[in-house]
Scaffold this motif. Structure first.
Motif, PDB file in Angstrom:
ATOM      1  N   LYS A  52       0.854  -1.253   0.250  1.00 31.50           N
ATOM      2  CA  LYS A  52      -0.039  -0.085  -0.044  1.00 31.50           C
ATOM      3  C   LYS A  52       0.984   1.171  -0.015  1.00 31.50           C
ATOM      4  CE  LYS A  52      -4.388  -1.452   2.089  1.00 31.50           C
ATOM      5  NZ  LYS A  52      -3.919  -2.926   2.620  1.00 31.50           N
ATOM      6  N   ASN A  53       2.106   1.202   0.305  1.00 32.66           N
ATOM      7  CA  ASN A  53       2.911   2.273   0.556  1.00 32.66           C
ATOM      8  C   ASN A  53       3.877   2.587  -0.688  1.00 32.66           C
ATOM      9  OD1 ASN A  53       3.088   0.868   3.447  1.00 32.66           O
ATOM     10  ND2 ASN A  53       2.595   2.974   3.405  1.00 32.66           N
ATOM     11  N   LEU A  54       3.719   1.492  -1.535  1.00 34.02           N
ATOM     12  CA  LEU A  54       4.554   1.675  -2.835  1.00 34.02           C
ATOM     13  C   LEU A  54       3.960   2.369  -3.891  1.00 34.02           C
ATOM     14  CD1 LEU A  54       6.154  -1.978  -3.149  1.00 34.02           C
ATOM     15  CD2 LEU A  54       7.266   0.014  -2.208  1.00 34.02           C
ATOM     16  N   ALA A  55       4.491   3.389  -4.626  1.00 31.51           N
ATOM     17  CA  ALA A  55       3.923   4.013  -5.572  1.00 31.51           C
ATOM     18  C   ALA A  55       4.088   3.213  -6.952  1.00 31.51           C
ATOM     19  CB  ALA A  55       4.318   5.255  -5.802  1.00 31.51           C
ATOM     20  N   GLY A  56       5.064   2.296  -7.102  1.00 28.96           N
ATOM     21  CA  GLY A  56       5.502   1.835  -8.284  1.00 28.96           C
ATOM     22  C   GLY A  56       6.584   0.880  -7.874  1.00 28.96           C
ATOM     23  N   ILE A  57       6.811  -0.210  -9.042  1.00 28.68           N
ATOM     24  CA  ILE A  57       8.070  -0.937  -8.915  1.00 28.68           C
ATOM     25  C   ILE A  57       8.748  -0.810 -10.292  1.00 28.68           C
ATOM     26  CG2 ILE A  57       8.893  -3.459  -8.993  1.00 28.68           C
ATOM     27  CD1 ILE A  57       6.444  -4.178  -7.283  1.00 28.68           C
ATOM     28  N   GLY A  58      10.176  -0.814 -10.209  1.00 28.67           N
ATOM     29  CA  GLY A  58      10.908  -0.445 -11.126  1.00 28.67           C
ATOM     30  C   GLY A  58      12.065  -1.858 -11.138  1.00 28.67           C
ATOM     31  N   ILE A  59      11.929  -2.279 -12.459  1.00 24.43           N
ATOM     32  CA  ILE A  59      13.051  -3.697 -12.656  1.00 24.43           C
ATOM     33  C   ILE A  59      14.147  -3.313 -13.665  1.00 24.43           C
ATOM     34  CG2 ILE A  59      13.138  -5.908 -13.545  1.00 24.43           C
ATOM     35  CD1 ILE A  59      10.064  -6.196 -13.172  1.00 24.43           C
ATOM     36  N   THR A  60      15.369  -3.557 -13.006  1.00 28.55           N
ATOM     37  CA  THR A  60      16.509  -3.519 -13.798  1.00 28.55           C
ATOM     38  C   THR A  60      16.922  -4.850 -13.740  1.00 28.55           C
ATOM     39  OG1 THR A  60      18.554  -2.319 -14.383  1.00 28.55           O
ATOM     40  CG2 THR A  60      17.993  -2.485 -12.083  1.00 28.55           C
ATOM     41  N   ASN A  61      17.947  -5.283 -14.784  1.00 30.71           N
ATOM     42  CA  ASN A  61      18.280  -6.847 -14.788  1.00 30.71           C
ATOM     43  C   ASN A  61      19.498  -6.966 -15.698  1.00 30.71           C
ATOM     44  OD1 ASN A  61      16.420  -6.014 -16.740  1.00 30.71           O
ATOM     45  ND2 ASN A  61      17.385  -7.589 -17.930  1.00 30.71           N
ATOM     46  N   GLN A  62      20.119  -8.235 -15.233  1.00 33.69           N
ATOM     47  CA  GLN A  62      21.596  -8.610 -15.790  1.00 33.69           C
ATOM     48  C   GLN A  62      20.877  -8.788 -17.590  1.00 33.69           C
ATOM     49  OE1 GLN A  62      22.306 -12.745 -15.578  1.00 33.69           O
ATOM     50  NE2 GLN A  62      20.806 -13.207 -13.869  1.00 33.69           N
ATOM     51  N   ARG A  63      21.406  -8.150 -18.382  1.00 31.42           N
ATOM     52  CA  ARG A  63      20.978  -8.585 -19.608  1.00 31.42           C
ATOM     53  C   ARG A  63      21.436  -9.558 -20.370  1.00 31.42           C
ATOM     54  NH1 ARG A  63      23.663  -2.794 -21.928  1.00 31.42           N
ATOM     55  NH2 ARG A  63      25.510  -3.993 -21.357  1.00 31.42           N
ATOM     56  N   GLU A  64      20.327  -9.864 -21.542  1.00 33.49           N
ATOM     57  CA  GLU A  64      20.821 -10.993 -22.372  1.00 33.49           C
ATOM     58  C   GLU A  64      20.409 -12.231 -22.047  1.00 33.49           C
ATOM     59  OE1 GLU A  64      24.292  -9.189 -21.978  1.00 33.49           O
ATOM     60  OE2 GLU A  64      23.945  -7.782 -23.490  1.00 33.49           O
ATOM     61  N   THR A  65      20.657 -12.558 -20.678  1.00 32.23           N
ATOM     62  CA  THR A  65      20.402 -13.770 -20.076  1.00 32.23           C
ATOM     63  C   THR A  65      18.745 -14.239 -20.498  1.00 32.23           C
ATOM     64  OG1 THR A  65      21.664 -13.525 -18.200  1.00 32.23           O
ATOM     65  CG2 THR A  65      19.988 -15.100 -17.831  1.00 32.23           C
ATOM     66  N   THR A  66      18.907 -15.661 -20.872  1.00 31.72           N
ATOM     67  CA  THR A  66      17.745 -15.922 -21.451  1.00 31.72           C
ATOM     68  C   THR A  66      16.870 -17.055 -20.683  1.00 31.72           C
ATOM     69  OG1 THR A  66      19.063 -15.650 -23.626  1.00 31.72           O
ATOM     70  CG2 THR A  66      17.074 -17.470 -23.748  1.00 31.72           C
ATOM     71  N   ILE A  67      15.691 -17.122 -20.677  1.00 29.79           N
ATOM     72  CA  ILE A  67      14.677 -18.018 -20.070  1.00 29.79           C
ATOM     73  C   ILE A  67      13.633 -18.296 -20.994  1.00 29.79           C
ATOM     74  CG2 ILE A  67      13.336 -18.248 -17.937  1.00 29.79           C
ATOM     75  CD1 ILE A  67      14.862 -16.259 -16.420  1.00 29.79           C
ATOM     76  N   VAL A  68      13.427 -19.549 -21.265  1.00 25.85           N
ATOM     77  CA  VAL A  68      12.139 -20.081 -22.100  1.00 25.85           C
ATOM     78  C   VAL A  68      11.312 -20.885 -21.038  1.00 25.85           C
ATOM     79  CG1 VAL A  68      11.384 -21.447 -23.937  1.00 25.85           C
ATOM     80  CG2 VAL A  68      13.669 -20.138 -24.141  1.00 25.85           C
ATOM     81  N   TRP A  69       9.938 -20.451 -21.067  1.00 21.53           N
ATOM     82  CA  TRP A  69       9.058 -21.291 -20.093  1.00 21.53           C
ATOM     83  C   TRP A  69       7.880 -21.611 -20.875  1.00 21.53           C
ATOM     84  CZ3 TRP A  69      10.196 -15.990 -19.563  1.00 21.53           C
ATOM     85  CH2 TRP A  69       8.965 -15.036 -19.529  1.00 21.53           C
ATOM     86  N   ASP A  70       6.854 -22.556 -20.189  1.00 21.93           N
ATOM     87  CA  ASP A  70       5.908 -23.073 -20.868  1.00 21.93           C
ATOM     88  C   ASP A  70       4.765 -22.135 -20.244  1.00 21.93           C
ATOM     89  OD1 ASP A  70       3.371 -24.365 -21.137  1.00 21.93           O
ATOM     90  OD2 ASP A  70       4.496 -26.376 -21.321  1.00 21.93           O
ATOM     91  N   ILE A  71       4.019 -21.435 -21.000  1.00 23.14           N
ATOM     92  CA  ILE A  71       2.926 -20.504 -20.741  1.00 23.14           C
ATOM     93  C   ILE A  71       1.642 -21.197 -19.875  1.00 23.14           C
ATOM     94  CG2 ILE A  71       3.510 -18.910 -22.686  1.00 23.14           C
ATOM     95  CD1 ILE A  71       0.908 -19.695 -24.093  1.00 23.14           C
ATOM     96  N   HIS A  72       1.600 -22.416 -20.356  1.00 29.44           N
ATOM     97  CA  HIS A  72       0.539 -23.003 -19.386  1.00 29.44           C
ATOM     98  C   HIS A  72       0.705 -23.449 -18.039  1.00 29.44           C
ATOM     99  CE1 HIS A  72      -1.704 -22.817 -23.248  1.00 29.44           C
ATOM    100  NE2 HIS A  72      -0.713 -23.787 -23.741  1.00 29.44           N
ATOM    101  N   THR A  73       1.969 -24.021 -17.685  1.00 32.22           N
ATOM    102  CA  THR A  73       2.531 -24.376 -16.623  1.00 32.22           C
ATOM    103  C   THR A  73       3.248 -23.260 -15.798  1.00 32.22           C
ATOM    104  OG1 THR A  73       4.641 -25.175 -17.170  1.00 32.22           O
ATOM    105  CG2 THR A  73       2.663 -26.883 -17.514  1.00 32.22           C
ATOM    106  N   GLY A  74       3.780 -22.478 -16.515  1.00 28.01           N
ATOM    107  CA  GLY A  74       4.658 -21.627 -16.041  1.00 28.01           C
ATOM    108  C   GLY A  74       5.780 -21.860 -15.587  1.00 28.01           C
ATOM    109  N   GLU A  75       6.324 -23.212 -15.971  1.00 25.50           N
ATOM    110  CA  GLU A  75       7.613 -23.710 -15.532  1.00 25.50           C
ATOM    111  C   GLU A  75       8.664 -23.460 -16.675  1.00 25.50           C
ATOM    112  OE1 GLU A  75       8.829 -25.119 -12.771  1.00 25.50           O
ATOM    113  OE2 GLU A  75       6.864 -24.398 -11.953  1.00 25.50           O
ATOM    114  N   PRO A  76       9.847 -23.145 -16.328  1.00 33.50           N
ATOM    115  CA  PRO A  76      11.037 -23.077 -17.302  1.00 33.50           C
ATOM    116  C   PRO A  76      11.296 -24.324 -17.911  1.00 33.50           C
ATOM    117  CG  PRO A  76      11.611 -22.173 -15.260  1.00 33.50           C
ATOM    118  CD  PRO A  76      10.186 -22.829 -14.852  1.00 33.50           C
ATOM    119  N   VAL A  77      11.433 -24.299 -19.277  1.00 36.63           N
ATOM    120  CA  VAL A  77      11.707 -25.747 -19.851  1.00 36.63           C
ATOM    121  C   VAL A  77      13.520 -26.083 -19.757  1.00 36.63           C
ATOM    122  CG1 VAL A  77       9.977 -25.533 -21.535  1.00 36.63           C
ATOM    123  CG2 VAL A  77      12.405 -24.887 -22.044  1.00 36.63           C
TER     124      VAL A  77
END
Ligand code: ADP
Length: 497
Positions: A71-96
């Motif tokens: 309730k006290n947060l006006a927003g979330i900003g995300i910054t990340n290690q770049r290029e690192t690659t994740i592929v996941w199954d959209i139905h199970t939400g699990e990474p392959v």
């Protein structure tokens, strides 16, 4: 009251959460290491579920330190290690498969193949990148080629690809939103930096179905809200940028020609080149810095492999200092380098020399040479390499740099910063908040939600800790630069195949 912005800084070695207030000050922070997996030589992986769980747990920890909730947060900003690659199954939400980290070299042979098919120029012009195993496209292809069943699932529209920002948004929204910002997209080798879209020709060359790709968005907008389960209420996710671009933003390098350098293990230099992409003649990378309110800002990027790592070597390899910080005191024992030059080409040299056969060298050793001279020459070696990259950036962009903004672990070294200012003959400026990556993500988020109202509002958040003005007689710098250039030549081509 929504008095805070939460920045999630998902880095290669750790997941961090920092909470900023309206004045841009850090109110709380927490971090957790991320385990590194090295299943084969040259391979580097992370577990996507660990990236996620460590990131939510540090967010909760930071919030509990100052007793706040969603309730006290006006927003979330995300910054990340770049290029690192994740592929996941959209139905199970699990990474392959595990996340394939940017450092991972398993796709080097495929990248050589792309080069031998004469695709370098086309890829450089479309993406601004030099073909390299760093980037996400070849890593996605590897997953589709080698994970049993993956290609079939992808062709049936069941798989999603994301860099770490996409993965975190997907998890935070309970699988509702699959998105990335353009600064991250520009590191995939699949994104056309001129048309600002995924490039069908490149997707086809690498055999990647376009259905896997995240929606493209700007770096500062409300992408979606978090599921209530995570922070007790719905919080807007409203800023995303890759780590180096976020740092450029956090350094308030908002105008064309402004440059930041991060002095960590290596150095990362980015120059804001304004609204037009500059394609480098010196193998620097062209990248999207950010997109805000429909306006795209580009950057030129150069990196050097050995910076703070040289100081680690003085400590662990030579044993002439006990801690990295001690190098300053040791180097200050002598008034100059005593004609000793140290080319830190431990693993070859990157921009602008591009010589993988160069090796480290100290030249000018005499009976008068002491460990203090070695320490000083090591610091100068970092500053000289930075100078060389900045010089080609100026040439490529046709812009004269007026000051250098600095951050990163080694930027705390006052002597190094002074040497840098003397060699560049421009001021070197270190801000009060050196957590520029997290600050950049927070600012992008706060700008989208009205927490901060305008860019000029943001400029007031940035304050100087120390400014280093050039002090040395320029004639001395001229002589030193000429000796350095000569030393670099002599270190070149040392390893014979
Ligand atoms: P990274 O994010 O790449 O791990 P950091 O920004 O944490 O790097 O900086 C750590 C690096 O800075 C180390 O390589 C270390 O040797 C160097 N370093 C830390 N303090 C100093 C100092 N006072 N002088 C020179 N180098 C330093």
């Amino acid at each position: 009251m929504k008095n805070y912005i939460l920045a999630l800084d998902q880095g290669t070695t750790s997941s961090r959460a920092l909470i900023f207030d309206k004045s841009g000050s850090i109110c709380a922070q927490a971090h957790k290491e991320v385990r590194q997996h090295f299943p084969n030589p040259g391979w580097v992986e992370h577990e996507p579920n660990e990236i996620w769980s460590s990131q939510v747990s540090v967010a909760a920890e930071a919030m509990s330190k100052i007793n706040i909730t969603g309730k006290n947060l006006a927003g979330i900003g995300i910054t990340n290690q770049r290029e690192t690659t994740i592929v996941w199954d959209i139905h199970t939400g699990e990474p392959v498969y595990n996340a394939i980290v940017w450092q991972d070299r398993r796709t080097a042979t495929y990248c050589d193949e792309l080069k031998s098919r004469q695709l370098s120029e086309m890829i450089r012009h479309k993406t601004g990148l030099v073909i390299d195993a760093y980037f996400s496209g070849p890593k996605i292809k590897w997953i589709l080629d080698y994970v049993p069943g993956a290609r079939k699932l992808a062709e049936n529209g069941c798989l999603a690809f994301g860099t770490v920002d996409s993965w975190l948004v997907w998890k935070l929204t309970g699988g509702r939103t699959h998105v990335t910002d353009m600064s991250n997209a520009s590191r995939t080798m699949l994104f056309n930096i001129h048309n600002l879209c995924w490039d069908d020709e490149l997707l086809e060359i690498m055999g990647i179905p376009s259905s896997m790709m995240p929606r493209l968005a700007s770096s500062s907008e409300i992408y979606d809200h978090t599921k209530t389960a995570f922070f007790g209420s719905e919080v807007p996710i409203s800023g995303i940028a890759g780590d180096q671009q976020a740092a450029l933003f956090g350094q308030m390098c908002l105008e064309e020609g402004m440059v930041k350098n991060t002095y960590g293990t290596g150095c990362f230099m980015l120059m804001n080149t304004g609204g037009k992409p500059v394609i480098s003649e010196n193998k620097l990378l062209t990248t999207i810095a950010w997109q805000i309110g429909g306006e795209t800002t580009y950057a030129l990027e150069g990196s050097i492999f050995m910076a703070g790592a040289v100081i680690q070597w003085l400590r662990d390899g030579l044993g002439i200092i006990k801690s990295a910080a001690e190098v300053e005191e040791l180097a200050e024992k002598v008034p100059d380098n005593g004609n000793l030059y140290f080319v830190p080409a431990f693993t070859g040299m990157g921009a602008p020399y591009w010589d993988q056969y160069a090796r480290g060298m100290m030249i000018g050793v005499g009976r008068e040479t002491t460990t203090a001279h070695i320490a000083r020459a090591a610091l100068e070696g970092i500053a000289f390499q930075t100078m060389d990259v900045l010089k080609v950036m100026e040439l490529d962009a046709q812009i004269k740099i007026r000051e250098l903004r600095v951050d990163g672990g080694a930027s705390t070294n006052n002597l190094l910063m002074q040497i840098q200012a003397d060699l560049l003959e421009i001021p070197v400026v270190r801000p009060k908040i050196t957590e520029t990556t997290a600050l950049g993500a927070a600012l992008l988020s706060g700008l989208a939600t009205g927490f901060w109202t305008s860019i000029s509002d943001l400029l007031q958040q940035w304050q100087i800790n120390k400014r280093f003005d050039p002090q040395q007689d320029p004639a001395i710098a001229v002589q030193m630069k000429s000796l350095w250039a000569d030393a670099v030549k002599r270190a070149g081509g040392w390893i014979k195949e």
